[in-house]
Write a protein that holds these residues in place. Sequence first.
Motif, PDB file in Angstrom:
ATOM      1  N   ASP A   1      13.827  13.956  -7.959  1.00 37.26           N
ATOM      2  CA  ASP A   1      12.577  14.004  -7.396  1.00 37.26           C
ATOM      3  C   ASP A   1      12.139  12.515  -7.134  1.00 37.26           C
ATOM      4  O   ASP A   1      11.394  12.461  -5.890  1.00 37.26           O
ATOM      5  CB  ASP A   1      11.641  14.425  -8.706  1.00 37.26           C
ATOM      6  CG  ASP A   1      10.064  14.720  -8.613  1.00 37.26           C
ATOM      7  OD1 ASP A   1       9.949  15.684  -7.986  1.00 37.26           O
ATOM      8  OD2 ASP A   1       9.181  13.634  -8.643  1.00 37.26           O
ATOM      9  N   GLU A   2      12.527  11.479  -7.776  1.00 37.38           N
ATOM     10  CA  GLU A   2      12.057  10.023  -7.409  1.00 37.38           C
ATOM     11  C   GLU A   2      12.836   9.953  -5.888  1.00 37.38           C
ATOM     12  O   GLU A   2      11.834   9.372  -5.043  1.00 37.38           O
ATOM     13  CB  GLU A   2      12.696   9.209  -8.322  1.00 37.38           C
ATOM     14  CG  GLU A   2      11.954   9.042  -9.672  1.00 37.38           C
ATOM     15  CD  GLU A   2      12.834   8.193 -10.561  1.00 37.38           C
ATOM     16  OE1 GLU A   2      12.118   8.178 -11.699  1.00 37.38           O
ATOM     17  OE2 GLU A   2      13.988   8.097 -10.451  1.00 37.38           O
ATOM     18  N   VAL A   3      13.848  10.310  -5.429  1.00 38.50           N
ATOM     19  CA  VAL A   3      14.365   9.999  -4.267  1.00 38.50           C
ATOM     20  C   VAL A   3      13.683  10.609  -3.238  1.00 38.50           C
ATOM     21  O   VAL A   3      13.367  10.306  -2.300  1.00 38.50           O
ATOM     22  CB  VAL A   3      15.845  10.064  -4.120  1.00 38.50           C
ATOM     23  CG1 VAL A   3      16.650  10.129  -2.811  1.00 38.50           C
ATOM     24  CG2 VAL A   3      16.751   9.354  -5.163  1.00 38.50           C
ATOM     25  N   MET A   4      13.512  11.745  -3.561  1.00 37.12           N
ATOM     26  CA  MET A   4      12.927  12.854  -2.696  1.00 37.12           C
ATOM     27  C   MET A   4      11.438  12.278  -2.306  1.00 37.12           C
ATOM     28  O   MET A   4      11.058  12.371  -1.074  1.00 37.12           O
ATOM     29  CB  MET A   4      12.560  14.300  -3.094  1.00 37.12           C
ATOM     30  CG  MET A   4      11.824  15.221  -2.150  1.00 37.12           C
ATOM     31  SD  MET A   4      11.732  16.849  -3.163  1.00 37.12           S
ATOM     32  CE  MET A   4      10.500  16.438  -4.415  1.00 37.12           C
ATOM     33  N   VAL A   5      10.698  11.929  -3.187  1.00 35.97           N
ATOM     34  CA  VAL A   5       9.001  11.506  -3.006  1.00 35.97           C
ATOM     35  C   VAL A   5       9.118  10.162  -2.283  1.00 35.97           C
ATOM     36  O   VAL A   5       8.550   9.943  -1.232  1.00 35.97           O
ATOM     37  CB  VAL A   5       8.338  11.455  -4.466  1.00 35.97           C
ATOM     38  CG1 VAL A   5       7.197  10.700  -4.089  1.00 35.97           C
ATOM     39  CG2 VAL A   5       8.208  12.503  -5.025  1.00 35.97           C
ATOM     40  N   SER A   6      10.094   9.371  -2.725  1.00 34.61           N
ATOM     41  CA  SER A   6      10.363   7.898  -1.890  1.00 34.61           C
ATOM     42  C   SER A   6      10.498   8.171  -0.201  1.00 34.61           C
ATOM     43  O   SER A   6      10.050   7.560   0.264  1.00 34.61           O
ATOM     44  CB  SER A   6      11.535   7.295  -2.629  1.00 34.61           C
ATOM     45  OG  SER A   6      11.615   5.886  -1.595  1.00 34.61           O
ATOM     46  N   MET A   7      11.471   9.015   0.174  1.00 34.80           N
ATOM     47  CA  MET A   7      11.811   9.113   1.267  1.00 34.80           C
ATOM     48  C   MET A   7      10.789   9.876   2.103  1.00 34.80           C
ATOM     49  O   MET A   7      10.436   9.481   3.382  1.00 34.80           O
ATOM     50  CB  MET A   7      13.143  10.175   1.260  1.00 34.80           C
ATOM     51  CG  MET A   7      14.420   9.547   0.633  1.00 34.80           C
ATOM     52  SD  MET A   7      14.846   8.003   1.466  1.00 34.80           S
ATOM     53  CE  MET A   7      14.277   6.843   0.186  1.00 34.80           C
ATOM     54  N   PHE A   8      10.124  10.726   1.415  1.00 32.76           N
ATOM     55  CA  PHE A   8       9.059  11.305   2.330  1.00 32.76           C
ATOM     56  C   PHE A   8       7.751  10.502   2.383  1.00 32.76           C
ATOM     57  O   PHE A   8       7.268  10.450   3.443  1.00 32.76           O
ATOM     58  CB  PHE A   8       8.468  12.504   1.338  1.00 32.76           C
ATOM     59  CG  PHE A   8       9.110  13.916   1.924  1.00 32.76           C
ATOM     60  CD1 PHE A   8       8.449  14.903   2.762  1.00 32.76           C
ATOM     61  CD2 PHE A   8      10.242  14.408   1.341  1.00 32.76           C
ATOM     62  CE1 PHE A   8       9.060  16.035   3.402  1.00 32.76           C
ATOM     63  CE2 PHE A   8      11.182  15.452   1.829  1.00 32.76           C
ATOM     64  CZ  PHE A   8      10.437  16.298   2.720  1.00 32.76           C
ATOM     65  N   LYS A   9       7.633   9.518   1.568  1.00 32.68           N
ATOM     66  CA  LYS A   9       6.729   8.413   1.621  1.00 32.68           C
ATOM     67  C   LYS A   9       6.938   7.559   2.682  1.00 32.68           C
ATOM     68  O   LYS A   9       5.815   7.008   3.519  1.00 32.68           O
ATOM     69  CB  LYS A   9       6.296   7.642   0.302  1.00 32.68           C
ATOM     70  CG  LYS A   9       5.711   8.544  -0.682  1.00 32.68           C
ATOM     71  CD  LYS A   9       5.061   7.757  -1.968  1.00 32.68           C
ATOM     72  CE  LYS A   9       4.356   8.625  -2.701  1.00 32.68           C
ATOM     73  NZ  LYS A   9       4.089   7.709  -3.885  1.00 32.68           N
ATOM     74  N   GLN A  10       8.336   7.410   3.073  1.00 34.62           N
ATOM     75  CA  GLN A  10       8.672   6.546   3.962  1.00 34.62           C
ATOM     76  C   GLN A  10       8.674   7.285   5.467  1.00 34.62           C
ATOM     77  O   GLN A  10       8.955   6.960   6.393  1.00 34.62           O
ATOM     78  CB  GLN A  10      10.143   5.984   3.699  1.00 34.62           C
ATOM     79  CG  GLN A  10      10.254   5.111   2.550  1.00 34.62           C
ATOM     80  CD  GLN A  10      11.734   4.880   2.455  1.00 34.62           C
ATOM     81  OE1 GLN A  10      12.579   4.866   3.234  1.00 34.62           O
ATOM     82  NE2 GLN A  10      11.959   4.751   1.004  1.00 34.62           N
ATOM     83  N   GLY A  11       8.350   8.543   5.514  1.00 35.72           N
ATOM     84  CA  GLY A  11       8.411   9.219   6.575  1.00 35.72           C
ATOM     85  C   GLY A  11       9.552   9.844   7.179  1.00 35.72           C
ATOM     86  O   GLY A  11       9.700  10.307   8.311  1.00 35.72           O
TER      87      GLY A  11
END
Length: 322
Positions: free
Chosen positions: A23-33
């Motif tokens: 979850d942490e990696v997924m959210v981080s990557m989506f916030k980076q576009g």
Amino acid sequence: MTSLSAGERLDIYRWMYRTRRFDEVMVSMFKQGRGVGTCFSARGHEAVSIGAGWGLQPEDFAAPMHRNVGMFMLRGLPPDQLYSNYLGRANGTTRGRDANLHGNGDLSRNLIGFISHIPQSLPVALGTAMSFRYRRQPQAALTVCGDGGSTAGVFHETLNMAVLYKAPLVVVLENNQYAYSTPVAEHTAVSELHLKARAYDMPSQVVDGNDVLEVFEAVSAALARARADKGPFLVEARTMRMLGHAIHDGAEYVPDELLAHWEAKDPVVRFRRWLQDNDGVRPDALQELERAESELIDQAFAAAEASPFPDPDTVEAGVYAD
């Protein structure tokens, strides 16, 4: 204490931590576009997903929801394939046709694809359960819905029919305090959501949705009951959705004090502490486990991001219309 061995409990923590790190990696990557569609955070739901999933037998069927990514992984879907689906890649479960978890499933692993319109997975899981009873097979079906889903007509129709036909169905009702941006008290007049099952003479139970062992014991017993031809059961797991409905939702409508209350009951942190206090698991052993899981998830995302998008010429493959 619990029916599980110390080794099983440590393995449960491994899966909970894997789910959190995913979850942490997924959210981080989506916030980076770097995402394609949207993503739903499962933060705060790890105990429900893994606790409930741990009670399933290999022959049982599961119809998880969008905050149950841990259950998808526990039932065999590799994290890189899940990431690929989120990123719209060809090797995702929907082969690039949905950059999300919609439709995500694998019948070879007894996983029914997630249906976006909540709680439409309920009647599908009910049909699966009814097929087991019709064929006199000692199997059960488990599905999940949210508190908001419990106000929909199909929720009540499913519960009524499940009891009427004594279907081996277990419903896990994730009461995570909000249906998108609407708090529970503003979308249902029934404060004890599990009592909705009682209207159809379906037995039910409330559990602490942030206590993975409590979730496991309740759901495991409900599944065993269903396999023994004793009918359906509903488990209300009370937890909190710690981030917004999806990546675009900042959840400013959630009071800070409510988030702080539930943050103090974080299911991953809580079970980590439990393992140290009750099973004597050393902090360095937990740190090594977490390091290995973090590496696995980082590699999974890298593999998904490097995988190809689907060939445009295949856009009509698997698409049907009247």
